[in-house]
Design a protein around this motif. Structure first.
Motif, PDB file in Angstrom:
ATOM      1  N   VAL A 359     -24.538  -1.141   5.932  1.00 11.46           N
ATOM      2  CA  VAL A 359     -23.462  -1.895   6.600  1.00 11.46           C
ATOM      3  C   VAL A 359     -22.223  -1.959   5.714  1.00 11.46           C
ATOM      4  N   GLY A 360     -22.451  -2.166   4.416  1.00 11.10           N
ATOM      5  CA  GLY A 360     -21.325  -2.294   3.505  1.00 11.10           C
ATOM      6  C   GLY A 360     -20.615  -0.989   3.213  1.00 11.10           C
ATOM      7  N   MET A 361     -21.372   0.117   3.139  1.00 10.43           N
ATOM      8  CA  MET A 361     -20.795   1.370   2.681  1.00 10.43           C
ATOM      9  C   MET A 361     -20.528   2.378   3.797  1.00 10.43           C
ATOM     10  N   LEU A 362     -21.070   2.123   4.987  1.00  8.96           N
ATOM     11  CA  LEU A 362     -20.880   3.055   6.098  1.00  8.96           C
ATOM     12  C   LEU A 362     -20.368   2.316   7.321  1.00  8.96           C
ATOM     13  N   ASP A 363     -19.875   3.051   8.266  1.00 10.57           N
ATOM     14  CA  ASP A 363     -19.464   2.492   9.549  1.00 10.57           C
ATOM     15  C   ASP A 363     -20.549   2.838  10.564  1.00 10.57           C
TER      16      ASP A 363
END
Length: 418
Positions: A359-363
């Motif tokens: 969630v933090g590093m990808l869309d």
């Protein structure tokens, strides 16, 4: 319901007053204060003193260039053009009047060769700086001998222009990835430490009550699931109290050292630039992860009769959180789109770390997040039901118990107790 709050408050207050809790809280606050004053502490130990290095330059031409190169690079090394012999210089280093001695000579092609002398070469951090600057001088001399202009050499060694452009409409930029990577680091370590610390605390609390035979009275006066979750939420409240104290201490330290602490590790974590959704997901996955592991810890703790058996019984919990932690650290942070990370992010015991990392590093689509959260909630409910039955029978089991096979015995006892 009153009994639930009685057990919850007793669990919370009894742990709050323990020496171990007070000691770890005070120790962590001291650590926060130390980190906030790290620059002052380093300076108090003489960390701001320049390294004194004597230079014997047999060529008679390289000392000035080397000294100028170090000053341009803002290196914390103070050079001295030494006129004595090599043996005299070594004696000064041995007596600690000098930190190091650099002996420079040139070969037949006028290329510099150097030898560095120090009392402990393994701790001589200045050697890398000196070697790099001498390497630059060597390149300049070699280029000059070959008739190549200095501007051409600089152009050759200049870094290539390399921009990264995402073609996906909502793909994160490099700056956004760096920001969330820092928050993911914090989340991973917090969940890892919380599961180990508070999970063991729950198991130890249950084992302690079993040893005192108090559990037999409690289990007959209130439903086992209520009792189990009263302890889980009691320890959770204790954790919130402890983390709250740390946050307040950190906020006070940041307020006092606002100008000094700008940049560095605080800028690396990028907490100020992160979106509100990132923090919301961090809280959601942290709480769900705690509830999942805490329920498992309470269930396993109910099978233990002696305090010394807790570590052995809690081994599966530790292994699960370690596997999730290592996948996140060594695979996910470098390659969050990895198939391994994607698949394991839907496994309940790995979801808190790995799905939050994604969630933090990808869309990623919201439906994937919703499914993972739904799986975790269902897993907590299922584990709560099974755990309640095991808990009811397990707390009535005494004697040596250090095997997962005791699950069956605990379930049988829970049926007889109804």
């Amino acid at each position: 319901m009153n009994k639930f709050w009685i057990v919850l408050s007793h669990t919370y207050l009894s742990r709050l007053k323990t020496k171990s809790f007070l000691f770890t809280t005070a120790l962590t606050i001291l650590l926060i204060v130390a980190v906030g004053n790290i620059q002052t502490i380093i300076e108090s130990f003489g960390g701001d003193e320049a390294t004194k290095v004597a230079v014997i330059d047999e060529s008679g031409q390289l000392y000035e260039s080397l000294d100028e190169s170090l000053q341009v690079g803002d290196a914390d090394i103070e050079l001295e053009n030494y006129d004595g012999t090599l043996e005299q210089g070594k004696e000064l280093v041995s007596s600690e009047e000098l930190d190091g001695l650099l002996h420079i000579k040139v070969n037949d092609q006028q290329i510099p060769e150097a030898t560095y002398f120090a009392n402990k070469v393994s701790t001589a951090g200045e050697t890398d700086v000196l070697e790099q600057n001498l390497q630059q001088l060597k390149v300049a001399i070699s280029a000059n001998n070959a008739g190549i202009e200095q501007a051409t050499v600089q152009e050759i060694f200049a870094p290539v222009t390399f921009d990264k452009v995402s073609l996906e409409e909502n793909a994160k930029t490099e700056e956004e990835l760096n920001t969330t990577r820092g928050i993911v680091y914090v989340m991973l370590f917090m969940l890892y430490i919380a599961v180990i610390m508070y999970g063991n605390m729950i198991a130890m609390d249950i084992a302690n009550e079993k040893a005192s035979r108090v559990m037999e009275i409690l289990i007959s006066s209130m439903p086992p699931v209520s009792q189990m979750f009263a302890k889980i939420f009691g320890i959770a409240l204790l954790g919130i109290t402890q983390v709250g104290v740390f946050v307040v201490a950190g906020y006070v330290m940041l307020s006092m050292k606002k100008d000094e602490l700008t940049g560095g590790v605080f800028e690396y974590f990028g907490l100020a630039d992160a979106g509100i959704s990132t923090f919301v997901y961090a809280i959601v996955f942290f709480l769900l992860g705690y509830l999942l592991y805490a329920t498992l810890s309470a269930m396993l703790g109910s099978l233990v009769s002696r305090m010394e058996e807790i570590n052995q019984m809690m081994a599966p919990v530790i292994y699960l959180i370690m596997i999730a932690f290592f996948i996140a650290m060594f695979v996910g942070l470098n390659n969050p789109e990895s198939q391994v990370v994607t698949v394991t992010s839907f496994i309940p015991f790995f979801t808190p770390m790995l799905m939050f990392l994604r969630v933090g590093m990808l869309d990623i689509p919201f439906w994937e997040i919703a499914i993972s959260i739904g799986i975790m909630i269902a897993s907590i409910a299922l584990l709560g039901i099974i755990g309640g039955r095991v808990y009811r029978g397990g707390v009535l089991m005494y004697g040596k118990s250090a095997s997962i096979k005791d699950f069956k015995k605990a379930l049988e006892l829970s049926k007889k107790d109804k």
